[in-house]
Scaffold this motif. Sequence first.
Motif: not given
Length: 468
Positions: A341-366
């Motif tokens: 849950v994020f406080n206040e409506s209308g703030r969230i945008g289009a997210m993506d998921i990290s899938r590459q070890n080159a970046f790290g955070y694999v399996g995290n939604l950004f």
Amino acid sequence: MKNKNLFIILILVLSLGILSINFLIRVNEENSDITNKLIIQDGYNVKKLIEGLIEPTSFAVDANGNIYIAERIGSEVVINKYYKNGKNEIWAKGFNYPITSILVYKDYLLVSHKGMISKVIDNKVEDIITGLPSYGDYSNNGIQIGYDGYLYICQGSATNSGVVGLDNYERGWLKENPYFHDFYPVDVVLSGINFKSSNPMTESKNDKAITGAFMPFNMQSSKDSVIKGKTPGNASIYRTYVGSTNLDLFAYGIRNPINIIFTHDNKAYVSVQGMENRGQRPIENGCDYIYEIKKGDWLGWPDYEGGEPVTLKKFKPKNASQPQFITEMHPTTTPPKPLIVFNESGRIGAMDISRQNAFGYVGNLFIPLKSGKNEEAKIVAYDIKGNLLVDFIKNKEEKIIKEPIQCSFSKDGILYILDKGNGCIYCVEKVEEKQHSLNRIYIPVEYLIGTVVIALIVILILQIRKTK
């Protein structure tokens, strides 16, 4: 001896040219690197990659690192292609505003823009799905190909909370489309509650309007009346195969689904904007959410917010009555709860998921979050398995990031962020220890050719003098 001097001069010219190139690139990289101006997780840097975008709304990165960006230039809605070498061109045009999602699929683009989904092949636009109910508050939004091969389409609601009101007139669409309203994707039984307001559609200032749920403005509803479901309907996620126009309802009761992301095991996660304190049925304390959703899920809109009934006191605005249910016979009294849950409506945008070890955070939604009344703009990372949320990027005292609306990863593990407020794209890369920026310098071919040409000119001049 003369040949030796000629060779020395040639080496000096080439060295000078290369040093000049390195100096220019260093200056450019230092100007574009904004890492020190932000608070960011250790081991990453942030650069301003593309600037001067005009009303950007979405983008996509292809396998070669080229970026397709939706912009509105005057009255024309276009997709510009920004090549990795710095050049750009208009790739396609003639879209409805806004373009809410661009997807690189096979050797072409799929584009979600107001009321339709289109395919772009060799700069030519072909509409493949039309008639989406996007003439209210929210449009059709993110599109995504699932691991099951389906094309998923997120469709927003027409109103804030199921009732056409004065807020919709203020937003402009009620005057242009006076009979438009929310269309539910399945049959719905109405409770018969109606909402009274002034009537801006007539010249008389004393005229009143009475409007029911899922009805056009100034049309009343009656208790236990059944509104037949419509395909496509609002506040829903549909799926289909590319090339087909048959839409299959995946999930519904989702006020404004921004985009949907799939993990490798085909679990689906959706970013959602909740209800707001506006209109004839205002809802207090609405938020933004991340849900895990499954086929057939009903998330509760318009009678539930974040999995809770709007009849709770927390949803009562200070200067309005307690919200009541406007529909009956809900599919369930316990709709799914959000993961975040994020406080206040209308703030969230289009997210993506990290899938590459080159970046790290694999399996995290950004997840990009715009600033709100009391909340700051930032990018957060959510570890799905560990159920852990961290601030990945946020501003220091200076508000560098203003309105981030999309995060997207490239195939080689670079995170790109679209900041609509600044009209720019940032790129975020993982930095290896003791690695210097010179290791990643890309020297344009034009610079190298220029250096060689200068060297050849010097040689030619020397040869001419020698013959004299």
